[in-house]
Design an enzyme around this catalytic site. Structure first.
Site, mmCIF file in Angstrom:
data_model
loop_
_atom_site.group_PDB
_atom_site.id
_atom_site.type_symbol
_atom_site.label_atom_id
_atom_site.label_comp_id
_atom_site.label_asym_id
_atom_site.label_seq_id
_atom_site.Cartn_x
_atom_site.Cartn_y
_atom_site.Cartn_z
ATOM 1 C CB THR A 71 -61.362 -72.909 31.121
ATOM 2 O OG1 THR A 71 -60.166 -72.148 31.360
ATOM 3 C CG2 THR A 71 -62.212 -72.971 32.374
ATOM 4 C CG ASN A 153 -50.192 -72.279 35.373
ATOM 5 O OD1 ASN A 153 -50.375 -73.333 35.982
ATOM 6 N ND2 ASN A 153 -50.748 -71.140 35.740
ATOM 7 C CD GLN A 181 -48.571 -72.609 30.446
ATOM 8 O OE1 GLN A 181 -47.629 -72.350 29.679
ATOM 9 N NE2 GLN A 181 -49.480 -71.711 30.752
ATOM 10 C CB SER A 199 -54.818 -73.846 25.462
ATOM 11 O OG SER A 199 -55.179 -72.522 25.174
ATOM 12 C CB ALA A 200 -54.872 -72.476 19.894
ATOM 13 C CG HIS A 201 -54.289 -68.609 24.483
ATOM 14 N ND1 HIS A 201 -53.710 -67.843 25.452
ATOM 15 C CD2 HIS A 201 -55.207 -69.376 25.120
ATOM 16 C CE1 HIS A 201 -54.263 -68.124 26.631
ATOM 17 N NE2 HIS A 201 -55.178 -69.064 26.451
ATOM 18 C CB THR A 236 -71.561 -72.951 14.310
ATOM 19 O OG1 THR A 236 -72.958 -73.157 14.124
ATOM 20 C CG2 THR A 236 -70.874 -72.816 12.959
ATOM 21 C CB CYS A 328 -56.272 -65.673 36.047
ATOM 22 S SG CYS A 328 -55.347 -67.157 36.246
HETATM 23 N N1 PLP Z 1 -54.393 -74.737 32.220
HETATM 24 C C1 PLP Z 1 -53.202 -74.136 32.319
HETATM 25 C C2 PLP Z 1 -52.034 -74.909 32.866
HETATM 26 C C3 PLP Z 1 -53.051 -72.810 31.930
HETATM 27 O O1 PLP Z 1 -51.861 -72.211 32.065
HETATM 28 C C4 PLP Z 1 -54.173 -72.115 31.419
HETATM 29 C C5 PLP Z 1 -54.063 -70.684 31.030
HETATM 30 O O2 PLP Z 1 -53.399 -69.896 31.674
HETATM 31 C C6 PLP Z 1 -55.394 -72.797 31.333
HETATM 32 C C7 PLP Z 1 -55.468 -74.108 31.729
HETATM 33 C C8 PLP Z 1 -56.641 -72.126 30.831
HETATM 34 O O3 PLP Z 1 -56.545 -71.806 29.481
HETATM 35 P P1 PLP Z 1 -57.686 -70.964 28.776
HETATM 36 O O4 PLP Z 1 -57.631 -69.595 29.384
HETATM 37 O O5 PLP Z 1 -57.340 -70.988 27.344
HETATM 38 O O6 PLP Z 1 -58.981 -71.599 29.077
#
Ligand code: PLP
Length: 383
Positions: A71, A153, A181, A199-201, A236, A328
């Site tokens: 984000t 997503n 994604q 994004s890493a997760h 940091t 979300c």
């Molecule tokens: N963009 C997409 C397509 C996503 O699926 C997500 C997370 O669900 C995000 C952005 C946001 O990622 P983060 O929560 O790591 O900021």
């Protein structure tokens, strides 16, 4: 046993990633900006991780800015670009995105509209695809930036990013893509974009760490000021998370070769569900999708949408974790903005579940889901 099929919300930390992070959580804790040996070792670790992340998208490590989330990366890209454009090219007061973007982008566009930017939100067709003809009609010499996600997503639908980028560039506009994604699931090459969010997760790395690719020479003004990241993002560095992201990106690069296996399991799940649930339909099933995602709309024998929340809860009780649209928005009463943009009614959107697989999903897990379905079908459709 939990069968976890919500990998588009987040993924499990890979054991290899945890191992890579551990030394930086305990012994190697120095600040990468410190001039001493331990500080320089931390700096080296950050540099190596950035090289691993850059390799996944064909970038140079120097083109990456590490952020606290995807984000933040998207906000940095769009706000950073527009800040420069505002000062250098007053004609360009128009920005474009699509109706199916993640809220990380759409909510920012809402705010930019309030601040005076002219905003075009491109509609999508029944499969979730925006039309490049519409985009070409919308973009002009007054357009500052186009933002289009690489893959959705909720549905996994792959968006026409190469064509969109070419159209934007033909009019001198900048192009941003949210590849959160897509990266690690399909090949992603940064070359088409001026800015690209990661994004890493979503690739078995830690939460709370993102990255932004900025093409060399692309306009950029920092969102967070400070001396780190070559003055492009202050604060940091989160060394353990950055090292974890690097390890996750390296694994994701290796696993890309195995994407066929994930697609095989996804198709086994999808075909199995459709065979056991007459009237079920795959949302976005008519176009190319990520290999791990299946968004399915459930109906009763007469084709009337069922309440997918009830199905989700019953699957949860059976130890199967899936989701309704994005994590979300789950739990809220609003229907998915992605599915409604695709032309589904509220009830149809509320009848849809997202199954998202990972590298760790097994055939036995897929079969466990399928074995629950006949009883659930009998219960929910007969009820
Ligand atoms: N963009 C997409 C397509 C996503 O699926 C997500 C997370 O669900 C995000 C952005 C946001 O990622 P983060 O929560 O790591 O900021």
């Amino acid at each position: 046993m939990t069968v976890y099929l919500d990998n588009n919300a987040t993924t499990a930390l890979a054991p290899e990633v945890r191992e890579a992070m551990l030394p930086h959580l305990f012994g190697d804790f120095a600040n990468p900006s410190s001039p001493h040996g331990p500080g320089m070792a931390a700096r080296r670790a950050v540099g190596e991780a950035k090289a691993q992340i850059a390799a996944l998208i064909g970038a140079r490590p120097a083109d990456l800015i590490m952020t606290g989330s995807a984000t933040e990366a998207t906000h940095s890209a769009i706000l950073g670009a527009l800040r420069v454009i505002e000062e250098t090219d007053h004609r360009r007061d128009h920005i474009v995105t699509t109706a199916v973007e993640h809220p990380a982008t759409l909510a920012l566009f809402d705010d930019l509209r309030l601040r005076g930017w002219r905003v075009t939100i491109l509609p999508v067709n029944r499969d979730g695809l925006p039309s490049l003809v519409d985009l070409a009609a919308a973009v002009s010499e007054e357009t500052a930036l186009v933002s289009m996600m690489w893959a959705n997503n909720e549905t996994g639908v792959l968006m026409p990013v190469a064509g969109a980028s070419a159209i934007a560039h033909a009019h001198g506009a900048l192009f941003h893509t949210d590849a959160v994604q897509a990266a690690g699931r399909v090949p992603v090459a940064c070359g088409i974009a001026d800015y690209l969010t990661l994004s890493a997760h979503k690739m078995h790395g830690p939460k709370g760490i993102g990255a932004l690719y900025v093409r060399k020479g692309a306009p950029f003004h920092p969102l967070i000021h400070g001396h780190q990241e070559r003055r492009r993002r202050g604060g940091t560095e989160n060394v353990p998370a950055i090292v974890g992201f690097g390890a996750a990106a390296a694994l994701a690069g290796l696993w890309l070769d195995e994407a066929d296996l994930t697609a095989f399991l996804r198709d086994r799940l999808e075909h199995g569900v459709l065979a056991r649930w007459p009237g079920a339909v795959v949302n976005g099933g008519g176009t190319a999708r990520l290999p791990n995602t299946s968004n399915i709309r459930f109906a009763d024998a007469r084709g009337r949408p069922i309440d997918a929340e009830e199905l989700l809860m019953r699957l949860d009780r059976a130890g199967i974790a899936v989701s309704m649209g994005a994590a979300c928005s789950s739990g809220g009463n609003e229907p998915s903005h992605v599915l409604t943009a695709m032309g589904l009614g509220k009830a149809q959107a509320a009848a849809s579940l997202r199954f998202s697989l990972s590298r760790y999903t097994t055939a036995a897990e897929v079969d466990a889901v399928l074995s629950e379905l006949p009883a659930l079908h009998a219960r929910l459709v007969a009820a």
